[in-house]
Enzyme design. Structure first.
Site, PDB file in Angstrom:
ATOM      1  N   LYS A  13       0.835  -1.209   0.000  1.00 56.48           N
ATOM      2  CA  LYS A  13       0.000   0.000   0.000  1.00 56.48           C
ATOM      3  C   LYS A  13       0.870   1.259   0.000  1.00 56.48           C
ATOM      4  O   LYS A  13       0.641   2.186  -0.766  1.00 56.48           O
ATOM      5  CB  LYS A  13      -0.938   0.015   1.228  1.00 56.48           C
ATOM      6  CG  LYS A  13      -1.842  -1.205   1.328  1.00 56.48           C
ATOM      7  CD  LYS A  13      -2.723  -1.175   2.556  1.00 56.48           C
ATOM      8  CE  LYS A  13      -2.015  -1.162   3.889  1.00 56.48           C
ATOM      9  NZ  LYS A  13      -1.256  -2.414   4.187  1.00 56.48           N
ATOM     10  N   ARG A  85      -9.408   0.694   9.188  1.00 53.17           N
ATOM     11  CA  ARG A  85      -8.871  -0.616   9.509  1.00 53.17           C
ATOM     12  C   ARG A  85      -9.792  -1.427  10.409  1.00 53.17           C
ATOM     13  O   ARG A  85      -9.454  -2.545  10.772  1.00 53.17           O
ATOM     14  CB  ARG A  85      -7.565  -0.393  10.252  1.00 53.17           C
ATOM     15  CG  ARG A  85      -6.363  -0.992   9.565  1.00 53.17           C
ATOM     16  CD  ARG A  85      -5.230  -0.580  10.432  1.00 53.17           C
ATOM     17  NE  ARG A  85      -4.017  -1.218  10.155  1.00 53.17           N
ATOM     18  CZ  ARG A  85      -3.012  -0.638   9.528  1.00 53.17           C
ATOM     19  NH1 ARG A  85      -3.144   0.568   9.012  1.00 53.17           N
ATOM     20  NH2 ARG A  85      -1.878  -1.259   9.403  1.00 53.17           N
ATOM     21  N   ARG A 124      11.892  -5.349   4.711  1.00 55.88           N
ATOM     22  CA  ARG A 124      11.637  -3.913   4.492  1.00 55.88           C
ATOM     23  C   ARG A 124      12.589  -3.015   5.286  1.00 55.88           C
ATOM     24  O   ARG A 124      12.862  -3.243   6.455  1.00 55.88           O
ATOM     25  CB  ARG A 124      10.206  -3.564   4.884  1.00 55.88           C
ATOM     26  CG  ARG A 124       9.955  -2.055   4.821  1.00 55.88           C
ATOM     27  CD  ARG A 124       8.535  -1.675   4.956  1.00 55.88           C
ATOM     28  NE  ARG A 124       7.916  -2.231   6.135  1.00 55.88           N
ATOM     29  CZ  ARG A 124       6.611  -2.213   6.346  1.00 55.88           C
ATOM     30  NH1 ARG A 124       5.795  -1.682   5.459  1.00 55.88           N
ATOM     31  NH2 ARG A 124       6.115  -2.734   7.446  1.00 55.88           N
ATOM     32  N   ARG A 155      11.675  -1.236  10.797  1.00 55.90           N
ATOM     33  CA  ARG A 155      10.632  -0.865  11.752  1.00 55.90           C
ATOM     34  C   ARG A 155      10.572  -1.867  12.901  1.00 55.90           C
ATOM     35  O   ARG A 155      10.734  -3.064  12.703  1.00 55.90           O
ATOM     36  CB  ARG A 155       9.276  -0.815  11.022  1.00 55.90           C
ATOM     37  CG  ARG A 155       9.039   0.505  10.327  1.00 55.90           C
ATOM     38  CD  ARG A 155       7.858   0.516   9.396  1.00 55.90           C
ATOM     39  NE  ARG A 155       6.650  -0.114   9.892  1.00 55.90           N
ATOM     40  CZ  ARG A 155       5.497  -0.125   9.221  1.00 55.90           C
ATOM     41  NH1 ARG A 155       5.405   0.495   8.057  1.00 55.90           N
ATOM     42  NH2 ARG A 155       4.443  -0.725   9.706  1.00 55.90           N
ATOM     43  N   ARG A 166       0.360  -8.470  13.981  1.00 57.86           N
ATOM     44  CA  ARG A 166      -0.266  -7.608  12.963  1.00 57.86           C
ATOM     45  C   ARG A 166      -1.138  -8.437  12.019  1.00 57.86           C
ATOM     46  O   ARG A 166      -2.197  -8.000  11.595  1.00 57.86           O
ATOM     47  CB  ARG A 166       0.801  -6.843  12.174  1.00 57.86           C
ATOM     48  CG  ARG A 166       1.385  -5.702  12.977  1.00 57.86           C
ATOM     49  CD  ARG A 166       2.708  -5.263  12.413  1.00 57.86           C
ATOM     50  NE  ARG A 166       2.576  -4.602  11.135  1.00 57.86           N
ATOM     51  CZ  ARG A 166       3.570  -4.500  10.259  1.00 57.86           C
ATOM     52  NH1 ARG A 166       4.753  -5.042  10.515  1.00 57.86           N
ATOM     53  NH2 ARG A 166       3.399  -3.865   9.129  1.00 57.86           N
TER      54      ARG A 166
END
Ligand code: AP5
Length: 209
Positions: A13, A85, A124, A155, A166
């Site tokens: 996204k 969300r 990432r 992160r 998550r």
């Protein structure tokens, strides 16, 4: 035009938002980026959100809805990345937009198999300064946009335990939105399990259809 990008963590996204916001002149609202910046600046909201985010849980609806409502009232043509969300957030968004005489034009749902999501998240790396997103597999450790940041970071919530949490939050609280938007006939499925440029091309074609 107002667009929602819906999809699990790591589905791309944020990556596609960079392209779409520039190509279609949309104001990018990433609730994750806003919260990370509030945490860096140690604001009241950042202090409240930090432990939820680091553990991979969702930040409480009331904090998020207030934060996004302020932005929506000020901006035209938004690209919502990471919001809504939960069903509560989606209903609050509907009410807010109705009051502003606006509507959602498209909801793009990014479809990627779970095993690919976990791999992408573990690889990432992001720029602290400009929030640009990279992958370790590109072996790119220096922010390659115009910003001057030299170091990229992983992160806190891309560590294995937080990733599992998550994914759980996504399945129980966010996935029901697929049905919510499907019933409104504004949801479009995107095969996001292909090269980044190919995903952008698929969205472009749908926007011009
Ligand atoms: P947020 O920052 O929104 O995280 P997320 O939704 O979990 O999404 P991600 O940023 O993890 O993934 P993405 O889909 O943007 O993928 P990306 O483009 O980075 O939220 C973080 C936290 O904030 C939440 O857990 C929660 O605590 C809180 N929060 C935020 N919004 C909230 C809300 N509304 N309510 C409550 N709490 C909220 O790509 C991932 C990797 O894949 C990158 O390395 C990228 O280079 C790579 N990649 C991208 N596309 C491709 C491709 N096509 N092929 C191969 N690799 C690709």
């Amino acid at each position: 035009m107002n667009i929602i990008l819906l999809g699990p963590p790591g589905s791309g996204k944020g990556t596609q938002s960079t392209y779409l916001s520039s190509a279609y002149k949309l104001n990018h609202i990433s609730t994750g980026d806003i919260l990370r910046s509030e945490i860096n600046e140690k604001t009241k909201l950042g202090l409240k959100a930090e432990s939820f985010m680091n553990s991979g849980s969702l930040v409480p609806d009331n904090l998020i809805i207030e934060m996004v409502s302020k932005k929506l009232s000020l901006l035209n043509s938004v690209l919502l990345d990471g919001f809504p969300r939960t069903l509560n957030q989606a209903e609050a968004l509907d009410n807010e937009l109705a009051a502003l005489n606006k509507k959602i034009d498209f909801v793009f749902y990014f479809d990627v198999p779970p095993k690919d999501l976990i791999f992408r998240l573990s690889q990432r790396i992001s720029c602290k300064n400009c929030s640009s997103i990279f992958s370790k597999i590109d072996k790119e450790y220096i922010c390659s946009t115009n910003c001057s940041e030299q170091k990229l970071f992983q992160r806190e919530d891309d560590k294995p335990e937080a990733i599992s949490k998550r994914m759980e939050s996504y399945t129980s609280l966010t996935a029901p939105l697929i049905d919510f938007y499907d019933k409104k006939n504004i949801m479009i499925n995107i095969n996001a399990n292909k090269q980044i440029l190919e995903v952008s091309k698929e969205i472009d074609e749908l926007m011009h259809a």
